[in-house]
Design a protein around this motif. Sequence first.
Motif, short mmCIF file in Angstrom:
data_model
loop_
_atom_site.label_atom_id
_atom_site.label_comp_id
_atom_site.label_asym_id
_atom_site.label_seq_id
_atom_site.Cartn_x
_atom_site.Cartn_y
_atom_site.Cartn_z
N PRO A 35 0.82 -1.48 -0.03
CA PRO A 35 -0.03 0.18 0.06
C PRO A 35 0.90 1.10 0.12
N PRO A 36 0.25 2.56 -0.43
CA PRO A 36 1.12 3.74 -0.44
C PRO A 36 1.57 3.96 0.72
N GLY A 37 0.95 4.08 1.84
CA GLY A 37 1.51 4.27 3.02
C GLY A 37 2.99 3.52 3.28
N GLU A 38 2.77 2.35 3.23
CA GLU A 38 4.02 1.49 3.49
C GLU A 38 5.21 2.00 2.60
N LEU B 281 0.17 2.26 9.56
CA LEU B 281 0.41 1.01 9.65
C LEU B 281 -0.92 0.06 10.06
N PRO B 282 -1.68 0.58 10.78
CA PRO B 282 -2.99 -0.28 10.93
C PRO B 282 -3.92 -0.68 9.96
N PHE B 283 -3.52 0.04 8.81
CA PHE B 283 -4.50 0.19 7.67
C PHE B 283 -4.19 -0.82 6.45
N GLY B 284 -3.64 -1.83 6.78
CA GLY B 284 -3.43 -3.13 5.70
C GLY B 284 -1.80 -2.91 5.23
#
Length: 304
Positions: free
Chosen positions: A32-35, A200-203
Amino acid sequence: MHPMTGIALKLFSVMLFIIMSSLIKATSGHVPPGEAVFFRSAFAVPVILVWLWARGDLATGLRVKSPMAHLWRGILGTTAMAMMFAGLGLLPLPEVTALSYAAPLLTVVFAAVFLREKVGIYRFGAVALGMAGVLTVLSPRLTGAAVEAGMTLGAALVLTGATCVAMVNIYLRKLVQTEQTSAIVFYFSITATCLSLLTLPFGWQIPSGTELLMLVLAGIFGGSAQIFMTSAYRFADASVIAPFDYASILFALIIGYLIFDEVPTLTVLCGAALVITAGCVVILRERQLGLKRGQVRKVKTPLG
């Protein structure tokens, strides 16, 4: 000044940024983009620290006068990065690159609105031409099968990212007056790393060995690209090397075709050509205005 050295460094930085984007795109199906933002930012930090150490600026280059200003710059920059990374997962690389060219055009508009800069008919005309180019690139995503494929969302994300980049550019115009460039680059990476952890908590996914390598390389290449870009401005004026930003479309076309089997449409190419033309007009006009300001300063300076 050594213009050719500056141009070479600028082109190398542009190429590294496109390679970084390609690595992020290659992992976007699983990561995912955040990671991706976390890896891009965290692994740029060691590169920046080594650069500062090699320059002998490690002790002084990270001092700041306004920590909150760096935080706000980091929030805007991190948002822009996340939007762009999300768009890379939905759109072809050359199309993302072309749409991202809206950022310098929006910077002209924001400078007039927020900084009260005088923007004449030449620059506003160039902005209008550039926006026409952006709409040309965007047009296939507004109707037909592209909407069903989710590419309209990708275009919206990239344009949102470009808007955030333009806002960052406006913010930086004030920030560089009191803060060192090395500190701005370093604390942006730190802020982006910390903010990305909030996702982090979002996949977040555990990357494979190959994906992990690509993500780490994205951070290293991204940090290196920032350094080469910063160094380029030490050897040549901004007006000389700024047009070479648009070489990114050539690198994006080559990598998109060879790696992702992406063949750009004639619409995308025509739209990109309009935006690039508009951008070069803005750069040329900025250079002319800069020369005039310099002449005025020389006349007004008693020691000149």
